[in-house]
Design a protein around this motif. Structure first.
Motif, PDB file in Angstrom:
ATOM      1  N   UNK A  58      -5.260  -9.741  10.661  1.00  0.00           N
ATOM      2  CA  UNK A  58      -4.022  -9.745   9.880  1.00  0.00           C
ATOM      3  C   UNK A  58      -3.849 -11.109   9.208  1.00  0.00           C
ATOM      4  N   UNK A  59      -3.906 -11.182   7.873  1.00  0.00           N
ATOM      5  CA  UNK A  59      -3.766 -12.472   7.187  1.00  0.00           C
ATOM      6  C   UNK A  59      -2.366 -13.068   7.282  1.00  0.00           C
ATOM      7  N   UNK A  60      -1.365 -12.221   7.447  1.00  0.00           N
ATOM      8  CA  UNK A  60       0.026 -12.678   7.449  1.00  0.00           C
ATOM      9  C   UNK A  60       0.484 -13.105   8.831  1.00  0.00           C
ATOM     10  N   UNK A  61       0.100 -12.348   9.839  1.00  0.00           N
ATOM     11  CA  UNK A  61       0.476 -12.641  11.219  1.00  0.00           C
ATOM     12  C   UNK A  61      -0.797 -12.625  12.068  1.00  0.00           C
ATOM     13  N   UNK A  62      -1.496 -13.762  12.181  1.00  0.00           N
ATOM     14  CA  UNK A  62      -2.813 -13.799  12.815  1.00  0.00           C
ATOM     15  C   UNK A  62      -2.835 -13.330  14.265  1.00  0.00           C
ATOM     16  N   UNK A  63      -1.703 -13.368  14.955  1.00  0.00           N
ATOM     17  CA  UNK A  63      -1.679 -12.959  16.353  1.00  0.00           C
ATOM     18  C   UNK A  63      -1.342 -11.479  16.518  1.00  0.00           C
ATOM     19  N   UNK A  64      -1.312 -10.732  15.394  1.00  0.00           N
ATOM     20  CA  UNK A  64      -0.958  -9.314  15.450  1.00  0.00           C
ATOM     21  C   UNK A  64      -2.014  -8.469  14.744  1.00  0.00           C
ATOM     22  N   UNK A  65      -2.033  -7.189  15.058  1.00  0.00           N
ATOM     23  CA  UNK A  65      -2.971  -6.285  14.390  1.00  0.00           C
ATOM     24  C   UNK A  65      -2.515  -6.060  12.946  1.00  0.00           C
TER      25      UNK A  65
END
Length: 292
Positions: A152-159
């Protein structure tokens, strides 16, 4: 109706424990024959040829692409999507690029474009490549591609969401201004929400599915993802409409989806309360801030 076919079907019904009348069995055989005839007719009209392809590997900083043109492909320089880069989910045919549906069990290269691919090129879009996806479009998270998960480019810690994970990530990362995804039960809308971009699931049969590998034909739709509503609306205007290659596509006059964005200064927005009952405090705060 041959007695042999009817008897075979009756034996199979008995084996499975179904008590079925002769008239129902005859209706099943007639339905199967009608479906076979329809499938043959669609095959004759499809005009999609393929050749085998030996290898595919994912690319891009976020593992969002499965293949791309060394020189981006553009058919014409002018049009409503002139100069906008586009990537296409890998269950949609693009000439000379591998089609895998995110699975190593499939490896072919179409020699022809899907209808939606041709329409994008005719509208001036610049075709970059194919987007990674959950295998066979079966997965909500982007973690289940045979060519490794999408990040995920926007939220790296999320799918990134799925199954159009690469499409959402490509737009969010700036790899493309437009991406095509497909949506059966959320596969455009989930990655759009997870990556913070705009995704649109069109009405069923609004966009032709010629050159598309179906998951559930009565529900599948092809639709656009983009960074803003206007771009998504312009893209939908290009994609929608009847096709000689898809007899299920809706044959009627269509509105210009890019028109009608003049909203009142203080519009009223309705939010179903039930959608936020399970949200954490960050989600509730975001909702409040966006509606102010």
């Amino acid at each position: 109706m041959t007695d042999e076919r009817l008897e075979r079907l009756r034996r199979e019904a008995d084996r499975l424990g179904f008590d079925v009348s002769t008239s129902v069995l005859e209706n099943c055989l007639e339905t199967a024959e009608n479906l076979r005839t329809t499938a043959r007719a669609l095959d004759d009209r499809a005009d999609v040829e393929v050749s085998t392809y030996p290898d595919v590997s994912s690319r891009g900083e976020y593992n969002e692409l499965l293949a791309y043109y060394e020189t981006a492909r553009q058919r014409r320089a002018t049009g409503p999507l002139s100069g906008l880069r586009v990537v296409i989910k890998d269950n949609i045919s693009v000439a000379d690029l591998p089609l895998t549906c995110g699975s190593k069990r499939i490896a072919v290269v179409p020699n022809t474009d899907a209808t939606v691919t041709s329409r994008l090129l005719d509208a001036g879009a610049v075709l970059v490549g194919k987007a990674n996806m959950d295998a066979f479009a079966f997965g909500p998270s982007g973690e289940f591609s045979d060519y490794d998960p999408v990040e995920n480019p926007t939220y790296p810690d999320r799918v990134p969401g799925g199954s159009s994970s690469g499409s959402g990530a490509a737009v969010a990362s700036g790899e493309a201004e437009i991406a095509l995804g497909s949506d059966t039960g959320g596969s455009i809308r989930i990655p759009a929400a997870a990556c913070g971009v705009i995704g649109m699931k069109p009405t069923h049969a609004l966009v032709p599915r010629h050159g598309f590998v179906s998951f559930a034909p009565s529900l599948d739709t092809i639709g656009p993802l983009g960074r803003d509503i206007e771009t998504v609306a312009k893209t939908l205007s290009v994609l929608a409409g009847p096709s000689i290659h898809d007899p299920t596509a809706r044959d009627r006059s269509l509105p210009r989806f890019s028109e009608g964005f003049n909203l009142p200064e203080n519009p009223t927005v309705g939010l179903p309360q039930e959608f936020f009952e399970a949200a954490d405090n960050r989600g509730r705060r975001s909702r409040s801030e966006r509606c102010q």
